[in-house]
Design an enzyme around this catalytic site. Structure first.
Site, PDB file in Angstrom:
ATOM      1  N   ASP A 156       0.852  -1.188   0.000  1.00 46.87           N
ATOM      2  CA  ASP A 156       0.000   0.000   0.000  1.00 46.87           C
ATOM      3  C   ASP A 156       0.890   1.241   0.000  1.00 46.87           C
ATOM      4  O   ASP A 156       1.571   1.526   0.983  1.00 46.87           O
ATOM      5  CB  ASP A 156      -0.904  -0.039   1.237  1.00 46.87           C
ATOM      6  CG  ASP A 156      -1.841   1.155   1.344  1.00 46.87           C
ATOM      7  OD1 ASP A 156      -1.574   2.196   0.721  1.00 46.87           O
ATOM      8  OD2 ASP A 156      -2.836   1.055   2.086  1.00 46.87           O
ATOM      9  N   MET A 157       0.874   1.983  -1.125  1.00 50.17           N
ATOM     10  CA  MET A 157       1.726   3.156  -1.282  1.00 50.17           C
ATOM     11  C   MET A 157       0.878   4.415  -1.425  1.00 50.17           C
ATOM     12  O   MET A 157       0.135   4.581  -2.400  1.00 50.17           O
ATOM     13  CB  MET A 157       2.615   2.990  -2.522  1.00 50.17           C
ATOM     14  CG  MET A 157       3.556   1.796  -2.479  1.00 50.17           C
ATOM     15  SD  MET A 157       4.751   1.845  -1.105  1.00 50.17           S
ATOM     16  CE  MET A 157       5.665   3.336  -1.467  1.00 50.17           C
ATOM     17  N   GLU A 158       0.986   5.294  -0.448  1.00 51.49           N
ATOM     18  CA  GLU A 158       0.312   6.586  -0.469  1.00 51.49           C
ATOM     19  C   GLU A 158       1.027   7.519   0.499  1.00 51.49           C
ATOM     20  O   GLU A 158       1.790   7.081   1.359  1.00 51.49           O
ATOM     21  CB  GLU A 158      -1.176   6.431  -0.104  1.00 51.49           C
ATOM     22  CG  GLU A 158      -1.444   5.625   1.156  1.00 51.49           C
ATOM     23  CD  GLU A 158      -2.923   5.256   1.291  1.00 51.49           C
ATOM     24  OE1 GLU A 158      -3.760   6.180   1.252  1.00 51.49           O
ATOM     25  OE2 GLU A 158      -3.232   4.060   1.423  1.00 51.49           O
ATOM     26  N   TRP A 159       0.807   8.820   0.330  1.00 48.44           N
ATOM     27  CA  TRP A 159       1.371   9.777   1.274  1.00 48.44           C
ATOM     28  C   TRP A 159       0.584   9.753   2.569  1.00 48.44           C
ATOM     29  O   TRP A 159      -0.588   9.347   2.586  1.00 48.44           O
ATOM     30  CB  TRP A 159       1.345  11.181   0.693  1.00 48.44           C
ATOM     31  CG  TRP A 159       2.119  11.393  -0.564  1.00 48.44           C
ATOM     32  CD1 TRP A 159       1.653  11.908  -1.739  1.00 48.44           C
ATOM     33  CD2 TRP A 159       3.521  11.131  -0.782  1.00 48.44           C
ATOM     34  NE1 TRP A 159       2.658  11.976  -2.675  1.00 48.44           N
ATOM     35  CE2 TRP A 159       3.812  11.510  -2.119  1.00 48.44           C
ATOM     36  CE3 TRP A 159       4.539  10.606   0.024  1.00 48.44           C
ATOM     37  CZ2 TRP A 159       5.095  11.386  -2.667  1.00 48.44           C
ATOM     38  CZ3 TRP A 159       5.812  10.476  -0.526  1.00 48.44           C
ATOM     39  CH2 TRP A 159       6.078  10.860  -1.848  1.00 48.44           C
ATOM     40  N   HIS A 160       1.220  10.224   3.662  1.00 52.95           N
ATOM     41  CA  HIS A 160       0.580  10.219   4.979  1.00 52.95           C
ATOM     42  C   HIS A 160       0.687  11.608   5.616  1.00 52.95           C
ATOM     43  O   HIS A 160       1.405  11.801   6.601  1.00 52.95           O
ATOM     44  CB  HIS A 160       1.224   9.155   5.867  1.00 52.95           C
ATOM     45  CG  HIS A 160       1.161   7.779   5.302  1.00 52.95           C
ATOM     46  ND1 HIS A 160       0.001   7.033   5.297  1.00 52.95           N
ATOM     47  CD2 HIS A 160       2.089   7.012   4.676  1.00 52.95           C
ATOM     48  CE1 HIS A 160       0.222   5.879   4.717  1.00 52.95           C
ATOM     49  NE2 HIS A 160       1.476   5.831   4.327  1.00 52.95           N
TER      50      HIS A 160
END
Length: 274
Positions: A156-160
């Site tokens: 799971d790749m997304e900004w935080h």
């Protein structure tokens, strides 16, 4: 892969046939691409599935796809997985870990209960850039057993941007290098290539469309994938974060597989953990 509250409920439509028992059905199917608009065969979501904040999809997409699934974490509590299976859940991915030091406290129960309900399931990891890919891969492997028959793991790749501990945004080349290292380590351990889950801004910021050799699970809840990710092949589409269905209290994420039940079975047989 979070959920949010909304307002309305989708009109119930005719029941779709649930995916058949898993079995080998020939070679791995070719990648399908998202249709541009309305297509024949629209039938609606599975019976008793709804959405608290539905999007008015032109032509009925994504409901034209017959193989539906969910992803779940501790925020979903303890779903009644046999009820969900009977209601048309054909697959599930379950949150296992994030970063290098957080494990979902309900992963083990979700893992066991989906298996008991006969739902093909896999595990996913939420990546943070405050730990090296090697540490995060080891953390995931420590918590997710190599279970024959499981679906491939997911990165799971997304900004935080709201994280209290890690909001780092490395350059795109570094992002892709860390991703590749993590994916290679999981491939070596589980014997199958993970999927990549991502969202539109992360996809664009890091040129993820150039990331070859892995299948995509793409999120788009207010536009068709052909608009958000033009010309991008995909395997799974997360089309809602506010779905409702039997067996779940409150709202949850809804997903579709890109293909027929037969293609799902063939794909599963080709990529499952051995």
């Amino acid at each position: 892969m979070t959920t949010r509250a909304g307002r309305h409920l989708l009109t119930r439509r005719a029941m779709l046939a649930q995916a058949c028992a898993l079995a080998a059905c020939g070679p791995r199917p070719p990648e399908e691409r998202a249709p541009a608009g309305a297509t024949a065969g629209y039938a609606g979501p599975p019976r008793d599935w709804g959405d608290l904040d539905p999007h008015d999809w032109p032509g009925g997409t994504p409901y034209r796809y017959p193989v539906h699934g969910v992803d779940a974490s501790r925020y979903d509590g303890r779903p009644a997985w046999p009820t969900a299976a009977a209601a048309g859940v054909n697959f599930a991915w379950l949150k296992a870990t994030e970063g290098g030091d957080i494990a979902d406290p309900l992963f083990r129960s979700h893992w066991a209960e989906t298996a008991a309900a006969g739902i093909p399931r896999g595990a996913y990891h939420v990546f943070y850039f405050c730990r090296p890919a090697v540490e995060q891969a080891r953390w995931f492997i420590q918590h997710v057993p190599r279970t024959p028959g499981a679906l491939p793991p997911v990165l799971d790749m997304e900004w935080h941007p709201t994280s209290p501990t890690c909001r780092i945004r490395p350059p795109a080349a570094q992002v892709r290098a860390e991703m590749r290292r993590f994916l290679e380590l999981l491939t070596a351990h589980y014997g199958t290539r993970p999927l990549i889950y991502t969202v539109p801004d992360f996809f664009d910021d890091n040129d993820i469309g150039t990331f070859a050799g892995y299948e995509f699970w793409l999120r788009s809840t207010a536009a068709h994938l052909s608009e958000r990710y033009p010309e991008t092949p995909w395997r799974v589409w997360q089309y809602s974060g506010t779905g409702t269905l039997p067996g779940f209290d409150g709202s949850t994420d809804l997903n579709v597989f890109n293909g027929s039940p037969g293609r799902f079975r063939a794909w599963y047989d080709a990529v499952r953990v051995r």
